[in-house]
Scaffold this motif. Structure first.
Motif, short mmCIF file in Angstrom:
data_model
loop_
_atom_site.label_atom_id
_atom_site.label_comp_id
_atom_site.label_asym_id
_atom_site.label_seq_id
_atom_site.Cartn_x
_atom_site.Cartn_y
_atom_site.Cartn_z
N HIS A 83 -70.76 -80.84 114.96
CA HIS A 83 -69.98 -79.71 114.44
C HIS A 83 -68.63 -79.58 115.13
N TRP A 84 -68.64 -79.49 116.46
CA TRP A 84 -67.39 -79.25 117.18
C TRP A 84 -66.50 -80.48 117.19
N ARG A 85 -67.09 -81.66 117.15
CA ARG A 85 -66.26 -82.85 117.07
C ARG A 85 -65.47 -82.87 115.78
N LEU A 86 -66.11 -82.52 114.68
CA LEU A 86 -65.43 -82.51 113.40
C LEU A 86 -64.31 -81.47 113.38
N ILE A 87 -64.58 -80.29 113.89
CA ILE A 87 -63.55 -79.24 113.90
C ILE A 87 -62.35 -79.69 114.73
N ARG A 88 -62.60 -80.26 115.91
CA ARG A 88 -61.49 -80.67 116.76
C ARG A 88 -60.71 -81.83 116.13
N LEU A 89 -61.39 -82.71 115.41
CA LEU A 89 -60.68 -83.80 114.73
C LEU A 89 -59.78 -83.24 113.64
N TRP A 90 -60.29 -82.33 112.84
CA TRP A 90 -59.46 -81.72 111.80
C TRP A 90 -58.22 -81.07 112.38
N VAL A 91 -58.41 -80.32 113.46
CA VAL A 91 -57.29 -79.61 114.08
C VAL A 91 -56.27 -80.61 114.62
N ALA A 92 -56.73 -81.65 115.30
CA ALA A 92 -55.81 -82.63 115.87
C ALA A 92 -55.04 -83.37 114.79
N GLU A 93 -55.66 -83.58 113.64
CA GLU A 93 -54.99 -84.28 112.55
C GLU A 93 -53.97 -83.39 111.84
N GLY A 94 -53.98 -82.09 112.12
CA GLY A 94 -53.04 -81.18 111.48
C GLY A 94 -53.48 -80.71 110.11
N PHE A 95 -54.78 -80.79 109.83
CA PHE A 95 -55.30 -80.40 108.51
C PHE A 95 -55.51 -78.88 108.39
N VAL A 96 -55.54 -78.18 109.50
CA VAL A 96 -55.95 -76.77 109.50
C VAL A 96 -54.71 -75.89 109.59
N GLU A 97 -54.60 -74.98 108.64
CA GLU A 97 -53.46 -74.07 108.58
C GLU A 97 -53.74 -72.82 109.40
N ALA A 98 -52.85 -72.48 110.32
CA ALA A 98 -53.04 -71.30 111.15
C ALA A 98 -52.96 -70.03 110.31
N LYS A 99 -53.80 -69.05 110.66
CA LYS A 99 -53.80 -67.76 109.98
C LYS A 99 -53.75 -66.66 111.02
N ASP A 100 -53.09 -65.57 110.66
CA ASP A 100 -52.96 -64.44 111.58
C ASP A 100 -54.34 -63.89 111.92
N GLY A 101 -54.56 -63.63 113.21
CA GLY A 101 -55.80 -63.04 113.65
C GLY A 101 -56.95 -64.01 113.79
N MET A 102 -56.71 -65.30 113.55
CA MET A 102 -57.77 -66.31 113.66
C MET A 102 -57.26 -67.49 114.47
N THR A 103 -58.14 -68.08 115.26
CA THR A 103 -57.80 -69.34 115.90
C THR A 103 -57.91 -70.44 114.85
N VAL A 104 -57.26 -71.56 115.12
CA VAL A 104 -57.35 -72.67 114.16
C VAL A 104 -58.78 -73.17 114.06
N GLU A 105 -59.55 -73.05 115.15
CA GLU A 105 -60.96 -73.45 115.09
C GLU A 105 -61.75 -72.54 114.15
#
Length: 925
Positions: free
Chosen positions: A438-460
C-alpha cells in the motif's frame, strides 16, 4: 493522461518565468508563448482524454501533447542542472546570475525555446482540426458524473463469492473431504475471468476444509514461473503455519533439495495444496512428484484455463474436474444489481437497458463487476445509460470471449477520471502476481508527480482517495489488511494486468525490461527491470529516464551503472527503487541525481550512507528498511523536503523470544529541522540525548504521522511527553525502552494526539498512561513487557470504541483477567502471551461480541480454557501455543466433564508448542 504531464509542467513554469525572465533576453516571448499554449491545451485535454479511445487521430494528438510536455519539462530541468547546480529553486535563482555570464548560455536557452515553440505550433494546428468536434462536445456536454466516496470493500473477490458459487463450492468441498485415503487432484477449469481463483479461495478458506486438513499452502503458478521460487514459497507457508523455523539455506537450494524438504514435511499428513493458474503440462510436471501419497486423504487443487490439462492431471491421480461455467442469467442479474444499485432494485425505467448491457457481459463475473462498478458512478438517467449501452454494443460484437471481456474492462478504464488513468496504468510496472504494498504504491505515485495537491490534504491522503476510486470500481483488489484494519497490500487480476501492460506499452508510459521481442521506444522515461538488461536492450537511449525500478534479487549495481552510462548519467532521474536487490555498497552515481525525489534501498545489504547524500536536496523519501545501516551522517539535515525517513531492521526470528529484536538508527542532532517529515522510523533515543535534546527535536516535527522511538530511558519520559503534545497529526506511536526492565514514563501527557490509531509500548510500565482511555481513535494497542502489577490493564482499554486489535505480551503479572459484560465491543483480535502468573480468564456474556481470533501463548491457566469462551459466538480461530498439558487434555471431546463443549463452536482450533528445538502444531478440529 496527457493532462498530468501538462499540469506538472505548468507548475514548474511559474518560478522559471517569474524569476529567470531577465536572464532569457530574446527568449521571453517564446517562453511565454509555450506556457500559454499548454494552458490553452489543458481545457481541451479534459474532453479529448475521455474520447481518444474512439478516435485514433485524436489519440495521436494527445500523445503528441504529452510527449511535448515531457520534453519541455526535461529541457527546463536540464538548464537548471547546467546553470544552477539545482540546489533548490531559491538558491538556484540567486546563483543563476553568477553562472550565466555569456552570450552562449543565453543563446542555448533561446534556441531551445524557439524549437519548442515551433513544435507546439505544429501540434496546435492539429488542435484546430478537432475544434469542431470540441464545440459539438461542449454543446452536448456529458451529464455530471456522480462520484461516490468509498462504500466499503466493494471488490471482485468478495462480490463474486456472493452469487452463483453455492453449487460448485458444495461439490468441491464434498470431493475434498470424501473418505478416500488416496492422493487426489481436483481441477477447476474454465476461461479467464470466470472466477476460478475466487471460487478456489472460498473453498480453501471454508471452516470445513480448514478442519479437515492438517496443512495447507497456496501457490500461484502463472504462465512464466520459476520453480525454485514457488517451492521456496510453499516451504515458507507450510513451516510458518505450524510455527516451525524455516530450514537454513533454503534460498540457495536446488530444485530437488526443495522438493525433498516438502515431501518429507508432508509425509503421513493430510494436506491440501492449491496450484493456481497452471498453464501447461510442463508446469504440472515440475510439481507432480513433490507431493507424497501417504494414504491420508490429501488433495491438490489445480486451476487452469486448459481443460485438457485439467483432465490429464486429475485422471492421473484419481481425481475430478469441475468445469466452471458462466453465471446463470438470474445470478448475473443479482450480482449486477448488488453492485450497481448497492443492494436496491433496478429502477423500472432502466431495466431494459440494464439487461441489454448485462446480456453482453455473457455471465462473466469479472466483466459484470467491472461494468456495474462503472454504472454505479453514473447518473441514473436513460440518456447516460443509453450512451453506455450504445458504446458496449460496438465493443462486444465478437465471439472471442476474452477479447470481449478485455474491451468491457477497457471501457471502465477509459471512463476513469483523468487523474486516475495514469495511476492505474502505472500498476503495469509490477511483475505478474506481485503483492503491491500500500505505502510503496502511494509513495511511487507521489514521486512520479501523478498526485495533485489539494487544500487541507497531504498528497498521501489525496493518493489514498485515488486508491479508493480504483477500489470502488473493482479495478484493484485488497489482498491483505493490517491488524488495525488498514490495507496492507493489493493485487491486480491477471486479465487487468494484460490490459494495463498493453496500453502502457502503446502509450510509452512504462517500459518493462523483461518483455521480449518488443521494440524499445526512442525515449524511455520509466523503466521497470524484471530481469537483467539484454544486449539488444543496451542500444536504447535513457537520457530522458525519470524513474528506474528493479525487481528481484538481481545485480542492481551493474544495471544502474549500465543505464547510467547509456543515459549520460541519468541526470533527470526522479525515482530510484532497488528494493530487494543484491546491493552492498552505496552507488556513487546516486548522489549525482539531483532531481531525485524517492530513493529506496530497502532489503539490501547496504551498511553505510555517504555524506554526499546531502546533494539530493529534492529527496522526499529515503527508504532503508531492513538494511544494515545504523547511522546517518549529519548531511541528511540538508534534505529539507524529506517526508519519509525509514530506517530500521526487524529480526523476525527474535520477535517472540527477545526484547531486542528491533534496531533503529542513530539520528543526527538537529533532526527537528526536517520540518516536512511525516514518518520517522526508528530513532534510537540513547544516542547523544543530553538532557533529552534529541526528543525535544522530535517535538518540532509537527507534520509527523508515524514515529518509532527505540531505547528510551526513564529519565527522558517527560521530555518525550512534552514533544508528543505538539504532534497533533500523529497517527502511530511506537516506544521501546532501552532494556526490558526500564520503566517507560508517558503519564505526563496532558493532551495526547487525538488522531492516534496505533499505540505500541515495549518496556516496564508502572501503570498504563492515564490518557489512554480518552484516545477514542485507537484501533490497535500492543503492550509488550509492561509487567503491570495489581492493576487490571483491561479497565483502561475496555471502553475504547474503535479498538480492533489488542496484544498483551509479558505485560501483566496478575493472576486474573476479566472481560466485563459489554466491554471491547469492536475487538476482533486478542493475543495473551507470556502471562505466566495468569491463573484464570473470564469472559462475561456480551463481552467481545465481534472477536474473531484469540491466541493464548505460554500462559499459566492450569485449570481450564477461558471461562465464558462459549459466549464468543463469532470466534473463528482459537490458537493455543505452549499451553499447559492439563488444559489441552480437557479439550478432548471424549473426556466426560471436559471443556470440549466450550470450544466446539469454533471452526478452527490450533494447538502447538516448542519441543526439542522445533515447533510442532496440529489442528484440534
Amino acid at each position: 493522461m496527457a493532462e498530468i504531464a501538462v499540469f506538472h509542467l505548468l507548475a514548474n513554469f511559474a518560478p522559471f518565468i517569474q524569476e529567470e525572465v531577465n536572464l532569457l533576453t530574446g527568449a521571453r516571448d517564446e517562453v511565454e508563448y509555450i506556457r500559454g499554449e499548454f494552458e490553452r491545451m489543458t481545457a481541451f485535454l479534459r474532453v479529448a482524454d475521455a474520447m481518444e479511445e474512439t478516435d485514433p487521430g485524436l489519440e495521436v494528438w494527445v500523445k503528441q501533447v504529452r510527449e511535448a510536455a515531457y520534453d519541455t519539462g526535461d529541457a527546463l530541468d536540464m538548464h537548471r542542472l547546467h546553470l544552477g547546480r539545482h540546489h533548490g529553486y531559491g538558491v538556484f535563482l540567486r546563483k543563476v546570475y553568477c553562472h550565466i555570464k555569456t552570450i552562449k548560455a543565453r543563446h542555448q536557452i533561446a534556441s531551445e525555446a524557439k524549437r519548442i515553440k515551433s513544435r507546439l505550433v505544429n501540434i496546435s494546428e492539429g488542435h484546430q482540426r478537432y475544434s469542431d468536434m470540441y464545440r459539438r462536445q461542449e454543446q452536448g456536454s456529458r451529464p455530471t458524473v456522480a462520484w461516490y466516496d468509498s462504500r466499503g470493500d466493494a471488490l471482485l473477490l468478495k462480490e463474486a463469492e456472493l452469487v452463483g458459487i453455492e453449487k460448485p463450492k458444495s461439490q468441491l468441498i464434498q470431493w475434498l473431504a470424501e473418505d478416500d485415503p488416496r492422493l487426489k487432484v481436483v481441477s477447476i477449469a474454465g476461461m479467464g475471468g470466470l472466477g476460478k481463483t475466487t471460487l478456489t479461495k472460498k473453498v480453501y478458506d471454508d471452516p470445513i476444509v480448514k478442519k479437515h486438513f492438517q496443512n495447507r499452502a497456496w501457490i500461484t503458478v502463472s504462465e512464466s514461473f520459476k520453480i525454485e521460487k514457488l517451492l521456496q514459497s510453499m516451504i515458507e507457508q507450510l513451516f510458518k503455519e505450524v510455527k516451525q523455523p524455516i530450514p537454513q539455506g533454503v534460498e540457495n537450494m536446488d530444485t530437488n533439495s526443495l522438493k525433498g524438504i516438502i515431501n518429507a514435511f508432508l509425509k503421513q499428513k493430510r494436506y491440501v495444496l492449491v496450484l493456481d493458474d497452471v498453464w501447461d503440462i510442463h508446469a504440472w510436471q515440475s510439481f507432480r512428484y513433490t507431493f507424497p501419497n501417504g494414504n491420508c486423504g490429501s488433495r491438490v487443487i489445480l486451476t487452469t484455463r486448459n481443460i485438457n490439462l485439467a483432465s490429464f492431471c486429475s485422471g492421473e491421480y484419481h481425481g475430478y474436474v469441475y468445469n466452471l461455467m458462466p453465471l446463470s442469467p438470474e445470478d448475473s442479474w443479482t450480482l449486477f444489481c448488488r453492485k450497481t444499485f448497492q443492494g436496491f432494485s433496478c429502477p423500472s425505467y432502466l431495466e431494459g437497458l440494464s439487461r441489454d448491457i448485462l446480456r453482453r457481459c455473457e455471465g462473466l463475473p469479472l466483466a459484470i463487476v467491472a461494468i456495474s462498478g462503472l454504472l454505479s458512478t453514473k447518473e441514473k438517467s436513460m440518456e447516460e445509460w443509453e450512451r453506455i449501452s450504445r458504446s458496449l454494443g460496438a465493443e462486444l460484437e465478437g465471439n472471442e470471449k476474452l477479447t470481449s471481456m478485455s474491451r468491457i474492462l477497457s471501457l471502465s478504464f477509459f471512463d476513469l477520471p483523468w487523474n486516475l488513468k495514469l495511476c492505474f496504468l502505472y500498476l503495469s510496472i509490477f511483475p505478474e502476481d506481485y503483492s503491491i504494498d500500500h505505502w510503496r504504491l502511494i509513495r511511487l505515485w507521489v514521486a512520479e508527480g501523478f498526485v495533485e495537491a489539494k487544500d487541507g490534504m497531504t498528497v498521501e491522503e489525496v493518493a489514498q482517495s485515488y486508491l479508493n476510486g480504483l477500489i470502488d470500481r473493482s479495478l484493484i483488489q485488497v489482498a491483505e489488511r493490517r491488524a488495525d484494519r488498514r490495507i496492507k497490500s493489493y493485487r491486480i487480476h491477471d486479465l487487468w494486468r494484460e490490459i494495463l501492460v498493453s496500453k502502457s506499452r502503446e502509450q510509452n508510459i512504462i517500459k518493462v525490461a523483461s518483455e521480449r521481442g518488443i521494440a524499445w521506444p526512442k525515449k524511455v522515461r520509466r523503466l521497470s527491470v524484471h530481469q537483467n538488461l539484454e544486449s539488444e536492450q543496451e542500444r536504447s537511449c535513457f537520457t530522458h529516464l525519470r524513474s528506474l525500478i528493479v525487481f528481484g534479487s538481481i545485480d542492481s549495481f551493474s544495471i544502474l551503472s549500465k543505464v547510467a552510462l547509456l543515459g549520460n548519467g541519468l541526470r533527470l532521474l526522479t525515482l530510484l527503487d532497488l528494493e530487494g536487490t543484491q546491493l552492498e555498497t552505496f552507488p556513487n552515481e546516486v548522489v549525482k541525481f539531483c532531481h531525485l525525489r524517492q530513493l529506496s534501498l530497502r532489503r539490501t545489504n547496504l551498511k553505510t550512507i555517504p555524506k554526499s547524500i546531502g546533494n539530493l536536496q529534492n529527496l522526499e523519501t529515503l527508504d532503508l528498511k531492513q538494511t544494515l545501516v545504523t547511522e546517518l551522517p549529519d548531511e541528511i539535515l540538508k534534505l529539507q523536503r524529506l517526508r519519509h525517513l525509514l530506517l530500521y531492521r526487524v529480526d523476525l526470528k527474535l520477535v517472540m523470544s527477545s526484547f531486542h529484536y528491533h534496531t533503529g538508527f542513530k539520528a543526527p542532532m538537529g533532526i527537528g529541522s526536517l520540518s516536512s517529515l511525516q514518518k520517522l522510523c526508528s530513532i534510537e533515543a540513547n544516542h547523544e540525548n543530553n538532557n533529552g535534546m534529541l526528543l525535544r527535536e522530535v517535538g518540532k516535527l509537527t507534520q509527523l504521522r508515524r514515529v518509532h522511538i527505540l531505547k528510551l530511558r526513564r529519565e527522558d519520559g517527560k521530555v518525550l511527553c512534552s514533544s508528543l503534545e505538539k504532534l497533533k497529526n500523529l497517527q502511530s506511536l511506537s516506544v521501546s525502552a532501552i532494556q526490558e526492565d526500564e520503566i517507560i514514563d508517558l503519564d505526563s501527557v496532558s493532551s495526547p494526539p487525538q488522531c492516534l490509531r496505533t499505540l505500541y509500548l515495549a518496556g516496564h510500565l508502572q501503570r498504563l498512561p492515564r490518557w489512554i482511555p480518552s484516545s477514542f481513535n485507537l484501533v490497535r494497542v500492543c503492550l509488550w513487557y509492561s509487567k503491570l502489577r495489581d492493576v487490571d490493564p483491561l479497565r483502561s482499554l475496555q471502553d475504547l470504541p474503535n479498538l480492533a486489535s489488542l496484544e498483551i505480551l509479558h505485560a501483566y503479572v496478575g493472576e486474573e483477567l476479566c472481560f466485563k459484560a459489554g466491554a471491547f465491543q469492536n475487538l476482533e483480535t486478542l493475543v495473551l502471551a507470556e502471562l505466566k502468573e495468569l491463573v484464570w480468564v473470564r469472559v462475561e456474556a456480551s463481552s467481545m461480541h465481534h472477536l474473531k481470533k484469540l491466541s493464548l501463548v505460554k500462559c499459566k491457566l492450569m485449570e481450564e480454557v477461558p471461562s465464558g469462551i462459549e459466549h464468543l459466538t463469532n470466534l473463528e480461530r482459537l490458537q493455543l501455543f505452549d499451553m499447559p498439558h492439563c488444559l489441552i487434555s480437557r479439550l478432548n471431546r471424549d473426556l466426560q466433564g471436559g471443556d470440549y463443549w466450550k470450544v466446539s463452536h469454533i471452526p478452527v482450533v490450533v494447538i502447538g508448542g516448542w519441543k526439542d528445538g522445533r515447533w510442532q502444531g496440529s489442528f484440534l478440529f
